[in-house]
Scaffold this active site. Structure first.
Site, PDB file in Angstrom:
ATOM      1  N   ASN A  11       0.869  -1.184   0.000  1.00  0.00           N
ATOM      2  CA  ASN A  11       0.000   0.000   0.000  1.00  0.00           C
ATOM      3  C   ASN A  11       0.899   1.225   0.000  1.00  0.00           C
ATOM      4  O   ASN A  11       1.488   1.557   1.024  1.00  0.00           O
ATOM      5  CB  ASN A  11      -0.899  -0.033   1.245  1.00  0.00           C
ATOM      6  CG  ASN A  11      -1.705   1.239   1.411  1.00  0.00           C
ATOM      7  OD1 ASN A  11      -1.782   2.059   0.490  1.00  0.00           O
ATOM      8  ND2 ASN A  11      -2.311   1.401   2.576  1.00  0.00           N
ATOM      9  N   LYS A  13       0.066   4.298  -0.387  1.00  0.00           N
ATOM     10  CA  LYS A  13      -0.571   5.500   0.171  1.00  0.00           C
ATOM     11  C   LYS A  13      -0.298   6.694  -0.748  1.00  0.00           C
ATOM     12  O   LYS A  13      -0.254   6.523  -1.962  1.00  0.00           O
ATOM     13  CB  LYS A  13      -0.085   5.737   1.610  1.00  0.00           C
ATOM     14  CG  LYS A  13      -0.237   4.460   2.451  1.00  0.00           C
ATOM     15  CD  LYS A  13      -0.013   4.661   3.917  1.00  0.00           C
ATOM     16  CE  LYS A  13      -0.178   3.329   4.641  1.00  0.00           C
ATOM     17  NZ  LYS A  13      -0.095   3.430   6.078  1.00  0.00           N
ATOM     18  N   HIS A  97      -9.600   1.184   4.488  1.00  0.00           N
ATOM     19  CA  HIS A  97      -8.336   1.380   5.212  1.00  0.00           C
ATOM     20  C   HIS A  97      -8.569   2.326   6.390  1.00  0.00           C
ATOM     21  O   HIS A  97      -9.371   3.258   6.297  1.00  0.00           O
ATOM     22  CB  HIS A  97      -7.269   1.950   4.276  1.00  0.00           C
ATOM     23  CG  HIS A  97      -5.908   1.951   4.889  1.00  0.00           C
ATOM     24  ND1 HIS A  97      -5.498   2.938   5.756  1.00  0.00           N
ATOM     25  CD2 HIS A  97      -4.889   1.063   4.807  1.00  0.00           C
ATOM     26  CE1 HIS A  97      -4.268   2.650   6.167  1.00  0.00           C
ATOM     27  NE2 HIS A  97      -3.873   1.521   5.601  1.00  0.00           N
ATOM     28  N   GLU A  99      -6.971   4.721   7.490  1.00  0.00           N
ATOM     29  CA  GLU A  99      -6.771   6.151   7.193  1.00  0.00           C
ATOM     30  C   GLU A  99      -8.003   6.727   6.505  1.00  0.00           C
ATOM     31  O   GLU A  99      -8.359   7.892   6.729  1.00  0.00           O
ATOM     32  CB  GLU A  99      -5.498   6.326   6.342  1.00  0.00           C
ATOM     33  CG  GLU A  99      -4.253   6.124   7.200  1.00  0.00           C
ATOM     34  CD  GLU A  99      -3.033   5.608   6.467  1.00  0.00           C
ATOM     35  OE1 GLU A  99      -2.981   5.693   5.222  1.00  0.00           O
ATOM     36  OE2 GLU A  99      -2.126   5.096   7.154  1.00  0.00           O
ATOM     37  N   GLU A 169      -5.639  -4.908  10.250  1.00  0.00           N
ATOM     38  CA  GLU A 169      -4.606  -3.904  10.502  1.00  0.00           C
ATOM     39  C   GLU A 169      -4.948  -3.146  11.781  1.00  0.00           C
ATOM     40  O   GLU A 169      -5.726  -2.189  11.756  1.00  0.00           O
ATOM     41  CB  GLU A 169      -4.533  -2.912   9.338  1.00  0.00           C
ATOM     42  CG  GLU A 169      -4.179  -3.537   8.012  1.00  0.00           C
ATOM     43  CD  GLU A 169      -3.587  -2.516   7.049  1.00  0.00           C
ATOM     44  OE1 GLU A 169      -2.481  -2.755   6.569  1.00  0.00           O
ATOM     45  OE2 GLU A 169      -4.227  -1.484   6.806  1.00  0.00           O
ATOM     46  N   GLY A 175       2.154   2.268  10.691  1.00  0.00           N
ATOM     47  CA  GLY A 175       3.105   3.363  10.558  1.00  0.00           C
ATOM     48  C   GLY A 175       3.746   3.778  11.874  1.00  0.00           C
ATOM     49  O   GLY A 175       4.385   4.823  11.945  1.00  0.00           O
ATOM     50  N   SER A 215       3.133  -2.143  10.223  1.00  0.00           N
ATOM     51  CA  SER A 215       4.576  -2.188  10.481  1.00  0.00           C
ATOM     52  C   SER A 215       5.208  -3.540  10.150  1.00  0.00           C
ATOM     53  O   SER A 215       6.117  -3.987  10.845  1.00  0.00           O
ATOM     54  CB  SER A 215       4.877  -1.774  11.930  1.00  0.00           C
ATOM     55  OG  SER A 215       4.434  -0.444  12.158  1.00  0.00           O
TER      56      SER A 215
END
Ligand code: PGA
Length: 252
Positions: A11, A13, A97, A99, A169, A175, A215
């Site tokens: 991904n 991003k 996702h 985010e 996730e 991250g 991560s």
């Protein structure tokens, strides 16, 4: 890992413009040529999709879009339609996702509508699920991820659900450099698979791939991927360089 075909997805991003993305994808092609039956998918920004599709042509690496709208077209400024993503060579749609959920107001119901839209356009949905640290500390992990899963699947038929890929996730691991331990990840993957087993014919839970994300790095991938219900990885930061991403592919 089970007999489900492993899948390692990157991904990217909002990173890698078309020139940079093509360079990473081109470097990745030879670096993962000996990956056996492990599948590899890349999710560039929408603007970099055509360049990446071209760079991986003939390699077996597939490409996905990071965001779609639930409608096929119309007055929806600023988003992508599933059919248009398919038309430029995408095989996948990343949906839900964290985010998107946290920064762009994506809801459980919206995720469900987008899964339906992706399937209608012939894209394979990759649905992201995961709890925040507060939810984990409050003992709500199972409640949260099964609520997200139920909403994502809505009223899909079992044969449609069987084509989905899930990505667990944990938000606190994305991250942050803080990875869920293999035991923590496997526990939630097993919860998701058990939920599928309770709600659909047995072949569905056997077939749906559940990736871990948060991560994932070359140094922790092999241990995570050795868990029985972890069928691959969704990789953010470590997918931006061909060598670290290839190392994760080889760990599978
Ligand atoms: P990360 O991102 O690997 O950088 O934690 C994973 C993701 O957000 O999909």
């Amino acid at each position: 890992m089970s007999d489900r075909t492993p899948l390692i997805a990157g991904n990217w991003k909002l990173n890698l413009d078309p020139v940079e993305a093509a360079a990473v994808a081109s470097a990745l092609v030879p670096a993962v040529a000996d990956r056996g039956d492990t599948e590899v998918a890349l999710f560039p920004t929408a603007l970099s999709v055509p360049a990446v599709v071209q760079a991986v042509q003939g390699s077996g690496i597939t490409v996905g879009i990071q965001e779609i709208h639930d409608q096929p077209g119309g007055a929806f400024t600023g988003t992508n339609s599933a059919a248009m993503a398919r038309a430029v060579g995408c095989a996948w749609a990343l949906i839900g996702h964290s985010e998107r959920r946290q920064l762009f107001g994506e809801t459980d119901e919206g995720v469900g509508r987008k899964v339906t839209a992706a399937l209608a356009a012939g894209l394979l949905p990759m649905v992201c699920l995961g709890e925040t640290l507060d939810q984990r500390d409050a003992g709500q992990v199972e409640h949260v991820v099964t609520r997200q899963l139920a909403a994502a699947l809505g009223t899909l038929r079992p044969d449609e659900v069987a084509t989905l890929t899930l990505a667990y996730e944990p938000v606190w691991a994305i991250g942050t450099g803080r990875t869920a331990s293999p035991d923590q990840a496997q526990e939630v993957h097993a919860v998701l698979r058990a939920w599928l087993r309770n709600h659909y014919p047995a072949y569905v839970a056997d077939q749906v791939r559940v990736l871990y994300g948060g991560s994932v790095k070359p140094g922790n991938a092999a241990e995570l991927l050795s868990c029985p219900d972890i069928d691959g990885a969704l990789v953010g930061g470590a997918s931006l360089k061909a060598d670290s991403f290839a190392a994760i592919v080889h760990a599978a």
